[in-house]
Motif scaffolding. Sequence first.
Motif, PDB file in Angstrom:
ATOM      1  N   ALA A 157      16.776 -10.318 -13.732  1.00 16.85           N
ATOM      2  CA  ALA A 157      15.639  -9.944 -13.105  1.00 16.85           C
ATOM      3  C   ALA A 157      15.357  -8.372 -13.421  1.00 16.85           C
ATOM      4  CB  ALA A 157      15.970 -10.132 -11.461  1.00 16.85           C
ATOM      5  N   VAL A 158      14.129  -7.829 -13.062  1.00 10.34           N
ATOM      6  CA  VAL A 158      13.509  -6.477 -13.406  1.00 10.34           C
ATOM      7  C   VAL A 158      13.069  -6.224 -12.185  1.00 10.34           C
ATOM      8  CG1 VAL A 158      11.974  -5.115 -14.561  1.00 10.34           C
ATOM      9  CG2 VAL A 158      13.247  -7.002 -16.013  1.00 10.34           C
ATOM     10  N   MET A 159      13.288  -4.959 -11.619  1.00  7.26           N
ATOM     11  CA  MET A 159      12.715  -4.532 -10.120  1.00  7.26           C
ATOM     12  C   MET A 159      12.359  -3.035 -10.388  1.00  7.26           C
ATOM     13  SD  MET A 159      16.047  -5.894  -7.857  1.00  7.26           S
ATOM     14  CE  MET A 159      14.788  -5.975  -6.630  1.00  7.26           C
ATOM     15  N   SER A 160      11.661  -2.693  -9.545  1.00  6.93           N
ATOM     16  CA  SER A 160      10.759  -1.400  -9.373  1.00  6.93           C
ATOM     17  C   SER A 160      10.417  -0.965  -7.748  1.00  6.93           C
ATOM     18  CB  SER A 160       9.735  -1.151 -10.376  1.00  6.93           C
ATOM     19  OG  SER A 160       9.261   0.117 -10.153  1.00  6.93           O
ATOM     20  N   GLU A 161      10.369   0.070  -7.474  1.00  2.94           N
ATOM     21  CA  GLU A 161       9.839   0.096  -6.027  1.00  2.94           C
ATOM     22  C   GLU A 161       8.265   0.499  -6.276  1.00  2.94           C
ATOM     23  OE1 GLU A 161      11.550   3.666  -3.929  1.00  2.94           O
ATOM     24  OE2 GLU A 161      12.671   4.228  -5.738  1.00  2.94           O
ATOM     25  N   LEU A 162       7.910   0.614  -7.666  1.00  2.36           N
ATOM     26  CA  LEU A 162       6.553   1.114  -7.923  1.00  2.36           C
ATOM     27  C   LEU A 162       5.606  -0.009  -8.191  1.00  2.36           C
ATOM     28  CD1 LEU A 162       7.651   4.144 -10.070  1.00  2.36           C
ATOM     29  CD2 LEU A 162       5.890   4.467  -8.214  1.00  2.36           C
ATOM     30  N   PRO A 163       4.235   0.037  -7.653  1.00  4.78           N
ATOM     31  CA  PRO A 163       3.466  -1.208  -7.984  1.00  4.78           C
ATOM     32  C   PRO A 163       3.170  -1.457  -9.381  1.00  4.78           C
ATOM     33  CG  PRO A 163       2.283   0.641  -7.209  1.00  4.78           C
ATOM     34  CD  PRO A 163       3.650   1.175  -7.278  1.00  4.78           C
ATOM     35  N   ALA A 180       0.899  -1.201  -0.020  1.00  7.29           N
ATOM     36  CA  ALA A 180       0.007   0.133  -0.019  1.00  7.29           C
ATOM     37  C   ALA A 180       0.862   1.326   0.062  1.00  7.29           C
ATOM     38  CB  ALA A 180      -0.840   0.088   1.188  1.00  7.29           C
ATOM     39  N   TRP A 181       1.882   1.376   0.747  1.00 10.41           N
ATOM     40  CA  TRP A 181       2.938   2.202   0.971  1.00 10.41           C
ATOM     41  C   TRP A 181       3.448   2.625  -0.649  1.00 10.41           C
ATOM     42  CZ3 TRP A 181       2.944   6.487   3.586  1.00 10.41           C
ATOM     43  CH2 TRP A 181       2.691   6.391   5.032  1.00 10.41           C
ATOM     44  N   SER A 182       3.705   1.630  -1.267  1.00 12.33           N
ATOM     45  CA  SER A 182       4.250   1.970  -2.605  1.00 12.33           C
ATOM     46  C   SER A 182       3.265   2.655  -3.646  1.00 12.33           C
ATOM     47  CB  SER A 182       4.707   0.447  -2.927  1.00 12.33           C
ATOM     48  OG  SER A 182       3.554  -0.336  -3.604  1.00 12.33           O
ATOM     49  N   THR A 183       2.102   2.399  -3.158  1.00  8.75           N
ATOM     50  CA  THR A 183       1.082   3.225  -4.172  1.00  8.75           C
ATOM     51  C   THR A 183       0.898   4.581  -3.636  1.00  8.75           C
ATOM     52  OG1 THR A 183      -0.889   2.596  -2.809  1.00  8.75           O
ATOM     53  CG2 THR A 183      -0.110   1.211  -4.502  1.00  8.75           C
ATOM     54  N   ILE A 184       1.189   5.004  -2.231  1.00  5.26           N
ATOM     55  CA  ILE A 184       0.589   6.008  -1.702  1.00  5.26           C
ATOM     56  C   ILE A 184       1.660   7.078  -1.626  1.00  5.26           C
ATOM     57  CG2 ILE A 184       0.058   7.121   0.726  1.00  5.26           C
ATOM     58  CD1 ILE A 184      -1.105   4.642   1.743  1.00  5.26           C
ATOM     59  N   ALA A 185       3.078   6.681  -1.600  1.00  3.68           N
ATOM     60  CA  ALA A 185       4.250   7.779  -1.510  1.00  3.68           C
ATOM     61  C   ALA A 185       4.962   7.334  -2.814  1.00  3.68           C
ATOM     62  CB  ALA A 185       4.976   7.458  -0.259  1.00  3.68           C
ATOM     63  N   GLU A 186       5.378   8.554  -3.244  1.00  2.19           N
ATOM     64  CA  GLU A 186       6.267   8.575  -4.506  1.00  2.19           C
ATOM     65  C   GLU A 186       7.882   8.112  -4.044  1.00  2.19           C
ATOM     66  OE1 GLU A 186       6.272   9.838  -7.784  1.00  2.19           O
ATOM     67  OE2 GLU A 186       4.192   8.880  -7.339  1.00  2.19           O
ATOM     68  N   PRO A 187       8.615   7.656  -4.825  1.00  5.60           N
ATOM     69  CA  PRO A 187       9.901   6.988  -4.633  1.00  5.60           C
ATOM     70  C   PRO A 187      10.783   8.406  -4.096  1.00  5.60           C
ATOM     71  CG  PRO A 187       9.116   6.235  -6.885  1.00  5.60           C
ATOM     72  CD  PRO A 187       7.950   7.073  -6.300  1.00  5.60           C
ATOM     73  N   GLY A 188      11.295   7.672  -3.004  1.00  4.77           N
ATOM     74  CA  GLY A 188      12.161   8.606  -2.181  1.00  4.77           C
ATOM     75  C   GLY A 188      11.696   9.525  -1.262  1.00  4.77           C
ATOM     76  N   ASP A 189      10.462   9.478  -1.061  1.00  2.00           N
ATOM     77  CA  ASP A 189       9.965  10.029  -0.063  1.00  2.00           C
ATOM     78  C   ASP A 189      10.375   9.809   1.448  1.00  2.00           C
ATOM     79  OD1 ASP A 189       8.069  11.390   1.788  1.00  2.00           O
ATOM     80  OD2 ASP A 189       6.261  11.096   0.482  1.00  2.00           O
ATOM     81  N   GLY A 244       5.786   0.346 -13.094  1.00  7.19           N
ATOM     82  CA  GLY A 244       5.631  -1.178 -12.614  1.00  7.19           C
ATOM     83  C   GLY A 244       6.193  -2.288 -13.507  1.00  7.19           C
ATOM     84  N   VAL A 245       6.745  -3.426 -12.644  1.00  3.28           N
ATOM     85  CA  VAL A 245       7.497  -4.267 -13.910  1.00  3.28           C
ATOM     86  C   VAL A 245       6.658  -4.941 -14.639  1.00  3.28           C
ATOM     87  CG1 VAL A 245       9.089  -4.589 -12.172  1.00  3.28           C
ATOM     88  CG2 VAL A 245       7.201  -6.028 -11.798  1.00  3.28           C
TER      89      VAL A 245
END
Length: 448
Positions: free
Chosen positions: A274-280, A64-73, A253-254
């Motif tokens: 591997a492919v990675m992201s901090e975004l959902p 949920a936090w990955s949808t609420i906060a922008e990367p690096g918040d 998103g990946v």
Amino acid sequence: MNLFGLEEKLVRSLADGVRPGAAPDASAPTQSAASPPAQAAGDRTGPAAETALALDAELFARAAWSTIAEPGDGVAGAVVERLGAVRALTAVVEAWPPERLSDSLAVGVDENGAGDPAGLLGELSLALARWRPRLSSAEVIRSLQQARRTHTTLLLPGDLLWPGGVDDLERHAPLALWWRGRPEALAALRHSIALVGARAATGYGEHVAMEAAAGLVDRGLAIVSGAAYGIDGMAHRSALASNGTTVAFLAGGVDRFYPSGHDALLTRIVEAGAVMSELPCGAAPTKWRFLQRNRLIAAASQATVVLEAGWRSGSLNTAGHAAALGRPLGAVPGPVTSPTSAGCHRLLRDYDAICVTTAAEMAELIGVGVDLELDLPGAGGAVDGAGPRERTSDQIRVFDALSVRAPRVPTELARRSGLSTAAVLGALGTLDLEGSVRERATGWVRVT
């Protein structure tokens, strides 16, 4: 029993679909050190049930936090670190006022459990105004369901495959990482070098990238990059062609590969690396997110090499993050007449990057302590000429959230950009003065 206003059974089902070990080809151990045995997931009575529920709640909360906060918040990072992801999410869901949230952060820090030891009280009001418009259980559920459909796994801090280098970002570290691919590729990040450079690469730059990636793979190192056109793409392709390991960090998103022209390349990376992201899953890439993605490339690898870069290349942003983290930084020189090598020469001349010309010299960066202070003018600016350098991060995010055709009101822009409505209005005013946006009867649009 409800969790965050949702049925416990639903939360458990969603968490089970993306937890480590649920992805295919999980040949390496991915269980968190704190995780109970897999069979405990089916035991819904006694202490095992409580432990399983706590793990499900933690995973759902970080998703949920990955949808609420922008990367690096950084405020989100500090709040989650002090309260835990579950309680921090509860504070947003229950609309705690800033004072209550600040008091909760202070508990256990000083004798009275009062005050503002984290120094966040002044930022909490703005942060809550950013987060609340994006609070949507439906969006979290969609992201988790899409992750399950695409065999995407959610990695949490403390999991065995968590890239420890990103923890050096401290409060700006990712709260969770979504990934697809092979577990052993994540383990290989402990011995990796990031190869980055301009999207508008020359034949010279692509040749150097090809030779560098192949040579580093031959030395047992993994290649990290951002899957963009030009240098990034060539580095990934060369690593794959040499039967090596490569990891791509995305700005969206990946499940939605970007750029679209690299769909086949990213599919191959998933199969072999591997492919990675901090975004959902479902999140769209934006200029702001590309700049934030760069910090993960620099932090997850042990050294960064800029192979070819223009004077304002986004690769200099990655170099700035690497230097700020104390990572070794290398730059490849190019023809003095080539604008696409001007950024590399700038790193060498003004910022004490190490001159590297071969894979052997790049490999020497690993394990060599480098204490560089790199403060690039415009390092946080737009990527490769993509917009005015003088724009602030808020203006970049609001501009990214606008559409050319569909007018959008400030509240919608706040939700899309992850800013407060007040911050959106301030950015719109500046963008309007420079003629980049226009207000219509039904909202704001971007001017082409």
